[in-house]
Scaffold this motif. Structure first.
Motif, PDB file in Angstrom:
ATOM      1  N   VAL A 128      -9.930   0.576  -2.538  1.00  0.00           N
ATOM      2  CA  VAL A 128      -9.880   1.989  -3.026  1.00  0.00           C
ATOM      3  C   VAL A 128      -8.333   2.073  -3.403  1.00  0.00           C
ATOM      4  CG1 VAL A 128     -10.026   4.330  -2.930  1.00  0.00           C
ATOM      5  CG2 VAL A 128     -11.809   2.819  -2.019  1.00  0.00           C
ATOM      6  N   LEU A 129      -7.248   1.558  -2.428  1.00  0.00           N
ATOM      7  CA  LEU A 129      -6.051   1.820  -2.691  1.00  0.00           C
ATOM      8  C   LEU A 129      -5.503   0.862  -3.762  1.00  0.00           C
ATOM      9  CD1 LEU A 129      -4.937   1.514   1.030  1.00  0.00           C
ATOM     10  CD2 LEU A 129      -4.352   3.507  -0.331  1.00  0.00           C
ATOM     11  N   GLU A 130      -6.137  -0.250  -4.143  1.00  0.00           N
ATOM     12  CA  GLU A 130      -5.792  -0.812  -5.339  1.00  0.00           C
ATOM     13  C   GLU A 130      -6.261  -0.110  -6.579  1.00  0.00           C
ATOM     14  OE1 GLU A 130      -6.453  -5.012  -6.094  1.00  0.00           O
ATOM     15  OE2 GLU A 130      -7.290  -5.477  -3.989  1.00  0.00           O
ATOM     16  N   VAL A 131      -7.472   0.704  -6.775  1.00  0.00           N
ATOM     17  CA  VAL A 131      -7.703   1.416  -7.798  1.00  0.00           C
ATOM     18  C   VAL A 131      -6.757   2.582  -7.925  1.00  0.00           C
ATOM     19  CG1 VAL A 131      -9.446   3.487  -8.361  1.00  0.00           C
ATOM     20  CG2 VAL A 131     -10.101   1.116  -7.380  1.00  0.00           C
ATOM     21  N   LEU A 132      -6.215   3.367  -6.785  1.00  0.00           N
ATOM     22  CA  LEU A 132      -5.332   4.325  -6.883  1.00  0.00           C
ATOM     23  C   LEU A 132      -3.679   3.776  -7.380  1.00  0.00           C
ATOM     24  CD1 LEU A 132      -6.271   6.027  -3.318  1.00  0.00           C
ATOM     25  CD2 LEU A 132      -6.245   7.044  -5.742  1.00  0.00           C
ATOM     26  N   ASN A 133      -3.515   2.405  -6.806  1.00  0.00           N
ATOM     27  CA  ASN A 133      -2.257   1.940  -7.348  1.00  0.00           C
ATOM     28  C   ASN A 133      -1.925   1.488  -8.968  1.00  0.00           C
ATOM     29  OD1 ASN A 133      -0.095   1.417  -5.423  1.00  0.00           O
ATOM     30  ND2 ASN A 133      -1.520  -0.133  -4.164  1.00  0.00           N
ATOM     31  N   SER A 134      -3.233   1.534  -9.449  1.00  0.00           N
ATOM     32  CA  SER A 134      -3.342   1.400 -10.699  1.00  0.00           C
ATOM     33  C   SER A 134      -3.156   2.495 -11.641  1.00  0.00           C
ATOM     34  CB  SER A 134      -5.021   0.974 -11.265  1.00  0.00           C
ATOM     35  OG  SER A 134      -5.495   2.082 -11.148  1.00  0.00           O
ATOM     36  N   GLY A 135      -2.979   3.678 -11.038  1.00  0.00           N
ATOM     37  CA  GLY A 135      -2.688   5.169 -11.459  1.00  0.00           C
ATOM     38  C   GLY A 135      -3.928   5.730 -11.937  1.00  0.00           C
ATOM     39  N   LEU A 181      -9.975   9.266   3.461  1.00  0.00           N
ATOM     40  CA  LEU A 181      -9.370  10.012   2.735  1.00  0.00           C
ATOM     41  C   LEU A 181      -8.082  10.342   3.547  1.00  0.00           C
ATOM     42  CD1 LEU A 181      -9.217  11.868   0.301  1.00  0.00           C
ATOM     43  CD2 LEU A 181     -10.254  13.685   1.502  1.00  0.00           C
ATOM     44  N   LEU A 182      -7.901  10.431   4.728  1.00  0.00           N
ATOM     45  CA  LEU A 182      -6.606  10.540   5.466  1.00  0.00           C
ATOM     46  C   LEU A 182      -5.593   9.467   5.137  1.00  0.00           C
ATOM     47  CD1 LEU A 182      -7.883  12.225   8.762  1.00  0.00           C
ATOM     48  CD2 LEU A 182      -6.663  13.236   6.824  1.00  0.00           C
ATOM     49  N   GLU A 197      -2.033   9.466   3.523  1.00  0.00           N
ATOM     50  CA  GLU A 197      -0.843   9.021   4.142  1.00  0.00           C
ATOM     51  C   GLU A 197      -0.163   7.945   3.404  1.00  0.00           C
ATOM     52  OE1 GLU A 197      -2.790   7.372   7.794  1.00  0.00           O
ATOM     53  OE2 GLU A 197      -3.162   9.674   8.442  1.00  0.00           O
ATOM     54  N   LYS A 198      -0.743   7.363   2.487  1.00  0.00           N
ATOM     55  CA  LYS A 198      -0.079   5.958   1.724  1.00  0.00           C
ATOM     56  C   LYS A 198       0.348   6.695   0.577  1.00  0.00           C
ATOM     57  CE  LYS A 198      -1.502   2.536   3.921  1.00  0.00           C
ATOM     58  NZ  LYS A 198      -0.762   1.286   4.508  1.00  0.00           N
ATOM     59  N   GLN A 257      -4.071  11.864  -6.546  1.00  0.00           N
ATOM     60  CA  GLN A 257      -5.078  10.934  -7.584  1.00  0.00           C
ATOM     61  C   GLN A 257      -6.431  11.194  -6.724  1.00  0.00           C
ATOM     62  OE1 GLN A 257      -1.732   7.900  -7.764  1.00  0.00           O
ATOM     63  NE2 GLN A 257      -3.523   6.828  -8.665  1.00  0.00           N
ATOM     64  N   LEU A 258      -6.581  12.131  -5.882  1.00  0.00           N
ATOM     65  CA  LEU A 258      -7.964  12.300  -5.463  1.00  0.00           C
ATOM     66  C   LEU A 258      -8.798  13.448  -5.642  1.00  0.00           C
ATOM     67  CD1 LEU A 258      -6.514  11.338  -1.942  1.00  0.00           C
ATOM     68  CD2 LEU A 258      -7.990   9.552  -3.442  1.00  0.00           C
ATOM     69  N   LEU A 259      -9.963  13.106  -5.825  1.00  0.00           N
ATOM     70  CA  LEU A 259     -10.911  14.240  -6.424  1.00  0.00           C
ATOM     71  C   LEU A 259     -12.248  14.475  -5.317  1.00  0.00           C
ATOM     72  CD1 LEU A 259     -10.885  13.222 -10.023  1.00  0.00           C
ATOM     73  CD2 LEU A 259      -9.982  15.284  -9.350  1.00  0.00           C
ATOM     74  N   LEU A 260     -12.662  15.600  -5.132  1.00  0.00           N
ATOM     75  CA  LEU A 260     -13.898  15.663  -4.447  1.00  0.00           C
ATOM     76  C   LEU A 260     -14.966  16.443  -5.105  1.00  0.00           C
ATOM     77  CD1 LEU A 260     -12.050  17.413  -1.506  1.00  0.00           C
ATOM     78  CD2 LEU A 260     -12.315  15.177  -1.921  1.00  0.00           C
ATOM     79  N   SER A 261     -16.354  16.092  -4.636  1.00  0.00           N
ATOM     80  CA  SER A 261     -17.347  16.620  -5.072  1.00  0.00           C
ATOM     81  C   SER A 261     -18.716  16.176  -4.404  1.00  0.00           C
ATOM     82  CB  SER A 261     -17.684  16.138  -6.508  1.00  0.00           C
ATOM     83  OG  SER A 261     -18.384  17.146  -7.267  1.00  0.00           O
ATOM     84  N   SER A 262     -19.886  16.570  -4.710  1.00  0.00           N
ATOM     85  CA  SER A 262     -21.142  16.087  -3.698  1.00  0.00           C
ATOM     86  C   SER A 262     -22.133  15.537  -4.563  1.00  0.00           C
ATOM     87  CB  SER A 262     -21.556  17.411  -2.974  1.00  0.00           C
ATOM     88  OG  SER A 262     -21.820  18.339  -3.956  1.00  0.00           O
TER      89      SER A 262
END
Length: 303
Positions: free
Chosen positions: A205-212, A235-236, A240-241, A246-251
């Protein structure tokens, strides 16, 4: 920049607290052979949405697409009844949910169809989609028709500048999706990789986020898949990183049994339960505002 809802265009700052990945009118029973997966009672859905709205919810990205029981006019009716801003989707889901008339389509046919819907509206309704989604890959693989669908979705996103929201089956193939988009030159700042709270490998997931790209933590409350406390731990880590933007929430409710009237979690689970838990872990109000308001404004704005 604007956001396209079922009732027209919005200024991004008008969106408010937004659930990034929900289903308000959906039918997966054709494939799943389970009537519980036909959620098409707008009175029950409207009733369930009351508590979402009472807790400050203002908007919902509705990612039901062709082959999942999509009905744009019903979404417009729910929007009028509840006062919520609803963003509809264009595209198809994944194999085997792709409609029979599109199962042999190639990328150009998918692209042309999506672009037409985006420009002219869904069917004869005149209601325009505001997102391409949820475009899916299968468990640990891309089926051939899914590859064509992804290529078509990429072309539609490039042509129209709509955001593109994906489905990853149990969180798998996230990096493969990213690689797909990068190879095709898609602007990743308008890509939402779905179901990354079901991806228990934080490094991926951090690699996904690193992509933008955005990572959607969007199956909150579905503790049969993963405990929400584990979702919070991941999520924490992402916060922290430095990826709070770039984070979204839903159910991701898809069943009658997910509604509170049937004993389920309800559309308000994120606001009612998950956000207070984040606060108890020391997440600040400004970061929570990003997760619920500022990030969806960026992710789903067009232009």
């Amino acid at each position: 920049m604007y956001i396209q809802t079922v009732l027209g265009k919005l200024e991004p700052q008008e969106l408010g607290v937004c659930a990034c990945h929900e289903h308000l009118y959906v039918d997966l029973s054709r494939v799943k052979k389970n009537e519980d997966t036909c959620l098409q009672d707008i009175e029950l859905v409207t009733e369930d949405l009351e508590s979402f709205a009472a807790l400050g919810g203002k908007a919902i990205v509705e990612v039901t697409n062709e082959g999942m029981g999509r009905d744009a006019e019903q979404l417009a009716e729910i929007s009028r009844k509840t006062g919520l801003q609803i963003i509809a989707s264009t595209g198809c889901y994944k194999d085997p949910f792709i409609p029979d008339d599109k199962k042999k389509w190639n990328r150009d046919q998918f692209a042309e169809w999506m672009i037409t819907e985006i420009k002219d509206g869904i069917g004869e309704t005149g209601i325009k989609p505001g997102v391409i989604g949820e475009i899916g890959s299968s468990l640990n693989e891309f089926k051939p028709i899914e590859t064509e669908l992804f290529h078509g979705a990429i072309e539609a996103a490039k042509t129209t500048k709509l955001p593109l929201s994906t489905h990853t089956t149990l969180g798998t193939c996230a990096l493969e999706q990213i690689n797909f988009f990068q190879k095709e030159g898609l602007f990743l700042e308008k890509v939402i990789i779905g179901h990354q709270d079901l991806n228990t490998n934080d490094e991926i997931v951090l690699e996904v986020l690193n992509s933008g790209a955005f990572a959607a933590m969007d199956t909150i409350g579905k503790e049969n898949y993963r405990a929400d406390e584990d979702r919070i731990r991941s999520l924490l880590t992402f916060i922290e990183k430095g990826f709070e933007d770039q984070l979204l929430l839903s159910s991701d409710l898809t069943r009658k049994s997910h509604l509170k009237s049937f004993g389920g979690q309800g559309y308000d689970i994120v606001l009612r339960s998950f956000i207070p838990a984040l606060k108890s872990h020391g997440v600040s109000g400004s970061i929570i505002n990003k997760l619920l308001v500022a990030n969806p404004q960026k992710a789903f704005s067009i232009g």
